[in-house]
Design a protein around this motif. Structure first.
Motif, PDB file in Angstrom:
ATOM      1  N   LEU A  46     -15.192  15.702  12.663  1.00 59.79           N
ATOM      2  CA  LEU A  46     -16.192  14.699  12.288  1.00 59.79           C
ATOM      3  C   LEU A  46     -15.510  13.377  11.930  1.00 59.79           C
TER       4      LEU A  46
ATOM      5  N   GLU B  58     -19.984   6.640  10.131  1.00 63.06           N
ATOM      6  CA  GLU B  58     -18.543   6.705   9.825  1.00 63.06           C
ATOM      7  C   GLU B  58     -18.307   6.878   8.319  1.00 63.06           C
ATOM      8  N   TRP B  59     -19.206   6.310   7.498  1.00 61.73           N
ATOM      9  CA  TRP B  59     -19.020   6.483   6.052  1.00 61.73           C
ATOM     10  C   TRP B  59     -19.498   7.853   5.589  1.00 61.73           C
TER      11      TRP B  59
ATOM     12  N   ILE C 111       0.098  12.295  -9.104  1.00 60.29           N
ATOM     13  CA  ILE C 111      -0.533  13.591  -8.789  1.00 60.29           C
ATOM     14  C   ILE C 111       0.431  14.731  -9.136  1.00 60.29           C
TER      15      ILE C 111
ATOM     16  N   LEU D 122       1.008   6.921  -6.500  1.00 57.65           N
ATOM     17  CA  LEU D 122      -0.095   7.861  -6.743  1.00 57.65           C
ATOM     18  C   LEU D 122       0.344   9.298  -6.496  1.00 57.65           C
TER      19      LEU D 122
ATOM     20  N   GLY E 213     -15.396  14.136   4.223  1.00 60.80           N
ATOM     21  CA  GLY E 213     -13.970  14.435   4.099  1.00 60.80           C
ATOM     22  C   GLY E 213     -13.567  14.609   2.635  1.00 60.80           C
TER      23      GLY E 213
ATOM     24  N   ALA F 248     -18.920  10.407   7.322  1.00 53.12           N
ATOM     25  CA  ALA F 248     -17.733  11.214   7.650  1.00 53.12           C
ATOM     26  C   ALA F 248     -16.675  11.112   6.547  1.00 53.12           C
ATOM     27  N   VAL F 249     -16.539   9.918   5.947  1.00 54.11           N
ATOM     28  CA  VAL F 249     -15.553   9.747   4.868  1.00 54.11           C
ATOM     29  C   VAL F 249     -15.970  10.575   3.645  1.00 54.11           C
TER      30      VAL F 249
ATOM     31  N   VAL G 197     -14.451  19.233   9.574  1.00 51.74           N
ATOM     32  CA  VAL G 197     -14.295  17.986   8.823  1.00 51.74           C
ATOM     33  C   VAL G 197     -13.322  17.046   9.537  1.00 51.74           C
TER      34      VAL G 197
ATOM     35  N   ALA H  53      -5.196   7.959  -3.332  1.00 46.05           N
ATOM     36  CA  ALA H  53      -4.102   7.927  -2.349  1.00 46.05           C
ATOM     37  C   ALA H  53      -4.661   7.823  -0.930  1.00 46.05           C
TER      38      ALA H  53
ATOM     39  N   ARG I 284       0.834  -1.202   0.000  1.00 42.17           N
ATOM     40  CA  ARG I 284       0.000   0.000   0.000  1.00 42.17           C
ATOM     41  C   ARG I 284       0.869   1.252   0.000  1.00 42.17           C
TER      42      ARG I 284
ATOM     43  N   HIS J  74     -15.138   9.307  14.328  1.00 48.36           N
ATOM     44  CA  HIS J  74     -15.568   7.970  13.902  1.00 48.36           C
ATOM     45  C   HIS J  74     -14.416   7.040  13.565  1.00 48.36           C
ATOM     46  N   TRP J  75     -13.278   7.632  13.251  1.00 50.61           N
ATOM     47  CA  TRP J  75     -12.143   6.817  12.801  1.00 50.61           C
ATOM     48  C   TRP J  75     -10.909   7.152  13.619  1.00 50.61           C
TER      49      TRP J  75
ATOM     50  N   VAL K   5      -6.228  11.976  -5.846  1.00 48.03           N
ATOM     51  CA  VAL K   5      -6.011  12.203  -4.410  1.00 48.03           C
ATOM     52  C   VAL K   5      -6.904  11.262  -3.591  1.00 48.03           C
TER      53      VAL K   5
ATOM     54  N   LEU L  92      -6.237   4.343   0.100  1.00 47.84           N
ATOM     55  CA  LEU L  92      -5.292   3.279   0.459  1.00 47.84           C
ATOM     56  C   LEU L  92      -5.150   3.141   1.970  1.00 47.84           C
ATOM     57  N   LEU L  93      -5.465   4.205   2.697  1.00 48.79           N
ATOM     58  CA  LEU L  93      -5.373   4.170   4.160  1.00 48.79           C
ATOM     59  C   LEU L  93      -6.574   3.469   4.800  1.00 48.79           C
ATOM     60  N   PHE L  94      -7.495   2.977   3.961  1.00 50.47           N
ATOM     61  CA  PHE L  94      -8.675   2.318   4.518  1.00 50.47           C
ATOM     62  C   PHE L  94      -8.584   0.792   4.391  1.00 50.47           C
ATOM     63  N   GLY L  95      -7.377   0.276   4.102  1.00 50.77           N
ATOM     64  CA  GLY L  95      -7.166  -1.171   4.070  1.00 50.77           C
ATOM     65  C   GLY L  95      -8.159  -1.877   3.167  1.00 50.77           C
ATOM     66  N   GLU L  96      -8.827  -2.892   3.716  1.00 50.95           N
ATOM     67  CA  GLU L  96      -9.733  -3.721   2.906  1.00 50.95           C
ATOM     68  C   GLU L  96     -10.975  -2.941   2.465  1.00 50.95           C
ATOM     69  N   ARG L  97     -11.255  -1.843   3.142  1.00 51.39           N
ATOM     70  CA  ARG L  97     -12.475  -1.107   2.798  1.00 51.39           C
ATOM     71  C   ARG L  97     -12.188   0.053   1.861  1.00 51.39           C
ATOM     72  N   ARG L  98     -11.054  -0.058   1.137  1.00 52.41           N
ATOM     73  CA  ARG L  98     -10.624   1.083   0.331  1.00 52.41           C
ATOM     74  C   ARG L  98     -11.560   1.392  -0.830  1.00 52.41           C
TER      75      ARG L  98
END
Lengths: 160, 163
Positions: free
Chosen positions: A140, B28-29, A17, A13, B35, B31-32, A137, B79, A6, A144-145, B76, B82-88
């Motif tokens: 928020l 949580e989604w 960019i 990436l 973002g 929020a994504v 943002v 990129a 990753r 959650h994360w 972007v 990729l920080l969301f692992g399997e849920r990317r």
């Protein structure tokens, strides 16, 4: 995908960019139907008669004469233009878009203007509101994360 | 740029309304996706490091503004996803949706020539703009705040959301 794979993908990436930013600037002239501010500044006389869209800071307004002085900043410096037939209410320090025809002696005969910022203060307003937006943002999102440093990935916060 | 706060509030309200229909769109989604609406605003790094400075260092033409276009958002978001692992994949779709909502909102601003600039880059077409507002106009933020507040209230009282 392992964190290393990753990581490699991420760097790739970021590289793409960067490439996009280079391509965007290099092809700017093809996308922009108007002469660039740098080019107008460098060789004004060659652009007389052309249609231009200039964005700049209003230095002064002469309401009676219907003119204004506009400072246009670009990557290589700045220059000042006279706006003719300028009939818009704006304070010195404000930002405007001026659309019109380039005439001799660094004059733009304006056919349409849009006031982007009415005064220098509206820029400050925009920044302040944007900082509030950034705080909202981030707040928020991290409510959650959270980031798991072992997997280098976001995971949902467990609610108590 | 319309201000970042408007981008974020509009996306938040839109994703919250969408969640009334889509059960998988949990808080949580939302929020994504919200973002994602901030991605085009990343061009504000220009306030800290100007594109001109980067050009001088790299020796090639360079403009961070590319990040505030369709192509920039697609990359972007990739990129960040990729920080969301399997849920990317889910993260990617939501980030792109949020980013595009901000681009569309900006594409409706006033332009002196009536064309909304090149936000669809690399698509070579500058779409016309409905010329609705300028981003320093505080009425815009007032309307957006009001709408967001109505959505949040409905979400809590009628749809049983937590936020």
């Amino acid at each position: 995908m392992s964190p290393i794979r990753r990581g490699v993908m991420f760097l790739l990436l970021v590289g793409v960019i960067g490439g996009l930013c280079v391509h965007y600037e290099a092809t700017e002239d093809q996308r922009d139907p108007y002469p660039a501010a740098e080019d107008i500044d460098a060789d004004y006389d060659r652009h007389v008669g052309e249609t231009a869209l200039l964005i700049g800071t209003v230095e002064s307004v002469d309401r009676d004469a219907g003119t204004a002085r506009l400072r246009v900043d670009h990557d290589g410096g700045a220059f000042t233009m006279t706006l003719a037939e300028f009939r818009t209410t704006v304070e010195p320090g404000g930002t405007v878009q001026a659309y019109g025809t380039l005439e001799a002696e660094r004059t733009l005969r304006v056919s349409r203007t849009v006031v982007v910022n009415e005064s220098g203060g509206s820029k400050l307003y925009k920044y302040a509101v944007s900082v509030a937006g950034a705080a909202l943002v981030l707040g928020l999102f991290f409510r959650h994360w959270r980031i798991n440093l072992e997997t280098v990935a976001f995971e949902v916060r467990n609610r108590d | 740029m319309a201000d970042l706060l408007s981008h974020v509030l509009v996306a938040y309200a839109a994703f919250t309304v969408a969640s009334w229909q889509a059960d998988w769109l949990t808080d949580e989604w939302i929020a994504v996706g919200t973002g994602g609406a901030a991605i085009p605003d990343l061009i504000k790094v220009e306030i800290v490091v100007g594109s001109g400075t980067i050009e001088t260092v790299l020796g090639v033409p360079f403009d961070v503004s590319a990040v505030g276009t369709l192509g920039g958002v697609l990359l972007v978001a990739g990129a960040i996803a990729l920080l969301f692992g399997e849920r990317r994949y889910r993260a990617y779709c939501l980030l792109v949706a949020g980013g595009c909502s901000a681009l569309v909102l900006d594409g409706m601003r006033k332009y002196a020539d009536g064309r909304a600039g090149d936000w669809l880059y690399p698509v070579p077409w500058n779409p016309p703009s409905p010329n609705l507002y300028v981003s320093s106009d505080s009425t815009v933020l007032g309307v957006v705040l009001f709408v967001a507040l109505v959505v949040v209230t409905l979400n809590r009282r009628v749809f049983g959301g937590s936020e």
